[in-house]
Write an enzyme that holds these catalytic residues in place. Structure first.
Site, short mmCIF file in Angstrom:
data_model
loop_
_atom_site.label_atom_id
_atom_site.label_comp_id
_atom_site.label_asym_id
_atom_site.label_seq_id
_atom_site.Cartn_x
_atom_site.Cartn_y
_atom_site.Cartn_z
N HIS A 125 0.82 -1.23 0.00
CA HIS A 125 0.00 0.00 0.00
C HIS A 125 0.85 1.27 0.00
CE1 HIS A 125 -3.70 -2.16 0.37
NE2 HIS A 125 -3.42 -2.66 1.55
N ASP A 162 -2.67 -10.52 -2.64
CA ASP A 162 -3.25 -9.99 -1.40
C ASP A 162 -4.69 -9.55 -1.70
OD1 ASP A 162 -2.16 -8.59 1.44
OD2 ASP A 162 -3.88 -7.58 0.53
N HIS A 164 -6.32 -7.10 -0.77
CA HIS A 164 -6.45 -5.65 -1.01
C HIS A 164 -5.67 -5.25 -2.26
CE1 HIS A 164 -6.89 -6.23 3.42
NE2 HIS A 164 -7.90 -5.39 3.24
N ASP A 249 -4.68 -12.63 3.08
CA ASP A 249 -5.94 -12.15 3.67
C ASP A 249 -7.14 -12.38 2.76
OD1 ASP A 249 -4.76 -10.32 1.96
OD2 ASP A 249 -4.77 -8.66 3.41
ZN LIG Z 1 -4.17 -7.06 2.42
#
Ligand SMILES: [Zn+2]
Length: 352
Positions: A125, A162, A164, A249
């Protein structure tokens, strides 16, 4: 090659103190207990160096690096609502980036056939000049940039599974055709970026591939996108190095998202990417991102490493997507069909 797969870590990962937070120090010992119980799956443990200033500054402006250093030196604080810096965070972040860089060095110098860099804080991120989403430096971006700058690679592919969107990696390489970034991520979900229409910009158009999936997506959806989009794209792009932004995740038990991937699903994705890399004659390595259910995280990392490090895999016999990963490839999903149709504008014939 007689060398062993490598597992890179550093004790400073435990000194990045986030307090009561899903991205917590216990994640690393949970992974390592599982690997220990399984004889480390043939991986050799190596202590990660700190990233060089040169490698860091190739991605992050100096003021960003200094901001993290200063915040840690002052005892830490909140960078944003989710992102914590503690006194130990700068050192931890230097080694998290350094582990990913060292992984690239080892893979490209041939001293390890595959490997995994397991540190915190995670990285995907983090934008060039902005820490966010539990991430301070973008570890995999620093490593990919190092592969280009220091090793002279012309094509690096990053697959980010991931749950996200890897907004930081997307942003850093948005205009960079030498780094193909492909992300599978739940949408809607934090951070809200990663629409399918985001395909990169300038000379990087077509080299950013965003594959948002609906909440509830599980092994078949993920694996279909890996086997029918990421793998054909890898064969077209012909990277010289494949890196996985390996967050766990998307697991069914993860508390931060709503996807339904299992250990077997991560293993299957790893197997497809391992086989694709073998078919291309290139190394593949993973860099830890998220994963917040400790048991699911530990078991999923182990399942991934078991497949990546499977020296018994008959790479020469690889004949198609998913071959050798222990299960037949799923059919082309609707998500994969739509993605291929979009990609055809940049990679003509890929949808055929
Ligand atoms: Zn994540």
């Amino acid at each position: 090659m007689s060398s062993a797969p490598v597992y890179l870590a550093h004790p400073s990962s435990l000194e990045h103190d986030t307090g009561p937070h899903p991205e917590r120090a216990e994640r690393i010992p949970a992974i390592e207990r599982e690997l220990e119980a399984r004889g480390w799956l043939g991986f050799t443990r190596v202590e990660s160096p700190a990233a060089s200033r040169e490698a860091l500054l190739a991605v992050h402006p100096e003021r960003h690096v200094e901001m993290i250093a200063t915040a840690a030196a002052r005892g830490g604080g909140m960078i944003d609502a989710d992102t914590v810096v503690s006194a130990g965070s700068y050192t931890a972040a230097l080694h998290a980036a350094g582990g990913a860089v060292s992984l690239v060095d080892r893979l490209l110098e041939g001293s390890a056939p595959t490997g995994f860099s397991a540190h915190r804080p995670p990285g995907h991120h983090a934008e060039a000049a902005r820490a966010m989403g539990f991430c301070l430096f973008n570890n995999i971006a620093v490593a990919a940039r190092h592969a280009v700058d220091a090793h002279g690679l012309e094509r690096v592919m990053i697959v980010d599974w991931d749950v996200h969107h890897g907004n930081g990696t997307d942003d850093i390489f948005h205009e960079e055709p030498r780094v193909l970034f492909l992300s599978i991520h739940q949408s809607p979900l934090y951070p809200g970026t990663g629409a399918a229409a985001d395909v990169g910009s300038g000379p990087g158009r077509g080299y950013t591939v965003n594959l948002p999936v609906a909440p509830g997506s599980g092994n078949d959806v993920y694996r279909s996108l890996i086997d029918h989009v990421a793998v054909p794209l890898a064969h077209r792009f012909a990277p010289q190095l494949l890196l996985i932004s390996a967050g766990f995740d998307a697991h069914a038990h993860d508390p931060l998202a709503d996807c339904l991937v299992t250990e077997e699903g991560f293993a299957a994705m790893a197997g497809s990417l391992r086989d694709a890399a073998a078919g291309l004659g290139i190394p593949v390595g993973g860099v830890l991102e998220g994963g917040y259910d400790l048991r699911a995280l530990a078991r999923s990392v182990a399942a991934t490493l078991e497949v990546l490090g499977d020296a018994g895999a008959d790479f020469a016999a690889v004949s198609g997507p998913g071959a050798g990963s222990g299960a037949a490839a799923p059919p082309v999903s609707a998500d994969a069909q739509r993605a291929l149709a979009r990609l055809d504008a940049f990679w003509p014939g890929i949808a055929a």
